[in-house]
Design a protein around this motif. Structure first.
Motif, short mmCIF file in Angstrom:
data_model
loop_
_atom_site.label_atom_id
_atom_site.label_comp_id
_atom_site.label_asym_id
_atom_site.label_seq_id
_atom_site.Cartn_x
_atom_site.Cartn_y
_atom_site.Cartn_z
N ILE A 178 0.87 -1.18 0.00
CA ILE A 178 0.00 0.00 0.00
C ILE A 178 0.90 1.23 0.00
O ILE A 178 1.81 1.33 0.84
N THR A 179 0.68 2.14 -0.93
CA THR A 179 1.55 3.30 -1.10
C THR A 179 0.73 4.58 -1.16
O THR A 179 -0.31 4.63 -1.80
N GLY A 180 1.23 5.60 -0.49
CA GLY A 180 0.68 6.94 -0.61
C GLY A 180 1.77 7.90 -1.04
O GLY A 180 2.90 7.83 -0.54
N VAL A 181 1.47 8.79 -1.98
CA VAL A 181 2.43 9.79 -2.47
C VAL A 181 1.75 11.15 -2.45
O VAL A 181 0.59 11.26 -2.86
N TRP A 182 2.46 12.18 -2.00
CA TRP A 182 1.84 13.50 -1.92
C TRP A 182 2.82 14.60 -2.32
O TRP A 182 4.02 14.47 -2.14
N THR A 183 2.27 15.67 -2.88
CA THR A 183 3.00 16.91 -3.14
C THR A 183 2.06 18.06 -2.82
O THR A 183 0.99 18.17 -3.42
N LEU A 184 2.47 18.92 -1.89
CA LEU A 184 1.65 20.04 -1.45
C LEU A 184 2.47 21.31 -1.55
O LEU A 184 3.55 21.41 -0.95
N ASN A 185 1.99 22.29 -2.30
CA ASN A 185 2.69 23.56 -2.47
C ASN A 185 1.95 24.67 -1.75
O ASN A 185 0.72 24.77 -1.83
N TYR A 186 2.71 25.53 -1.06
CA TYR A 186 2.12 26.62 -0.29
C TYR A 186 2.86 27.93 -0.58
O TYR A 186 3.98 27.92 -1.11
N PHE A 187 2.23 29.04 -0.21
CA PHE A 187 2.84 30.38 -0.31
C PHE A 187 3.37 30.63 -1.72
O PHE A 187 4.56 30.94 -1.91
N LYS A 188 2.46 30.48 -2.69
CA LYS A 188 2.79 30.72 -4.10
C LYS A 188 3.98 29.86 -4.54
O LYS A 188 4.91 30.33 -5.20
N ASN A 189 3.93 28.60 -4.13
CA ASN A 189 4.94 27.59 -4.51
C ASN A 189 6.31 27.84 -3.91
O ASN A 189 7.30 27.24 -4.36
N LYS A 190 6.40 28.66 -2.87
CA LYS A 190 7.68 28.85 -2.20
C LYS A 190 8.02 27.70 -1.26
O LYS A 190 9.19 27.41 -1.00
N THR B 95 7.32 23.58 -0.52
CA THR B 95 6.80 22.30 -1.01
C THR B 95 6.97 21.24 0.06
O THR B 95 8.07 21.05 0.59
N VAL B 96 5.88 20.57 0.37
CA VAL B 96 5.90 19.41 1.27
C VAL B 96 5.52 18.20 0.42
O VAL B 96 4.44 18.14 -0.16
N SER B 97 6.43 17.24 0.32
CA SER B 97 6.19 16.09 -0.55
C SER B 97 6.69 14.83 0.15
O SER B 97 7.26 14.88 1.24
#
Length: 233
Positions: A143-155, A157-159
């Motif tokens: 079972i795999t989870g993958v994420w990419t989250l961008n904040y503050f106008k892409n300044k 990145t939480v991945s």
């Protein structure tokens, strides 16, 4: 080792027109103290998407590569909707003395669920996969989870990713790299959340924290922080 280096540069050449990055990370985990490089590529097309990464661990003698590992996957979708078919290969080599031994080949197949927000700044993938590990577990799962989250106008990145799978292992050390009585385990978990400050469209600074359980012959939980930089091509 020259073959591994050739494959690494071949992958970079093939990924020149895709979303590609090179990461250089210093592993500050106890008993580790070495560099890791990662080349990864993601590319979409009319039939789905392709992804691969190649890790090189410079933990051998005189900081030579002591381990090389790759994952190559393909999501196939020629229909509308969030679900796609997923196939994947995992494998590599690790150093023992002056020679290299193979990491057991693994093949995976299953279903991928993908989601993104309207601005395409946040992505999430969940995968339910059948897994077969050569010479170990012919019938397993992952079972795999993958994420990419961008904040503050892409300044910012939480991945990252999180994997949980079935594999019979014998572990010889604990999370502090201390020897223990060999212990048999049946399940493995690993996650590597990353945090990046995007200084420019190409240069990112930050790192990751590897959180693993019963992984790489280590019994129980082990946490390994890493700091470094990423170049986005």
């Amino acid at each position: 080792m020259r073959k591994i280096t050739f494959v690494l540069f071949l992958f970079v050449a093939l990924a020149a027109k895709a979303q590609t990055d090179l990461q250089v990370l210093y592993d500050a985990g106890k008993g580790r103290d070495y560099l890791t490089t990662t080349v990864e590529m993601f590319k979409t097309d009319n039939w789905g998407s392709s992804y691969f990464f190649v890790d090189m661990y410079y933990n051998g003698a005189n900081h030579h590569p002591g381990l090389a590992y790759t994952e190559i996957s393909r999501c196939l979708k020629f229909w509308k909707g969030p679900f796609s078919a997923h196939i994947e290969y995992n494998g590599g080599l690790f150093g023992v003395g002056n020679s290299y031994l193979p990491i057991n080949n693994a093949w995976l197949a299953g279903v991928d669920y993908g989601w993104h927000d309207k601005a395409f700044s946040k992505f999430l993938n969940l995968k339910l996969l059948y897994k077969t590990i050569e010479g170990k577990n012919a019938n397993s799962f992952q079972i795999t989870g993958v994420w990419t989250l961008n904040y503050f106008k892409n300044k910012l990145t939480v991945s990252g990713f999180a994997d949980f799978w079935r594999e019979d292992n014998v572990n010889f050390t604990n999370g502090n790299n201390e020897p223990i009585t060999p212990t048999n385990t049946k399940f493995v978990f690993i996650s590597e959340p990353q945090f990046w400050y995007n200084a420019t469209p190409h240069l990112s600074l930050g790192g990751e924290v590897q959180v693993a359980s019963n992984f790489s012959a280590v019994n129980g939980l082990k946490v390994s922080p890493k700091i470094g930089a990423k170049w986005n091509f």
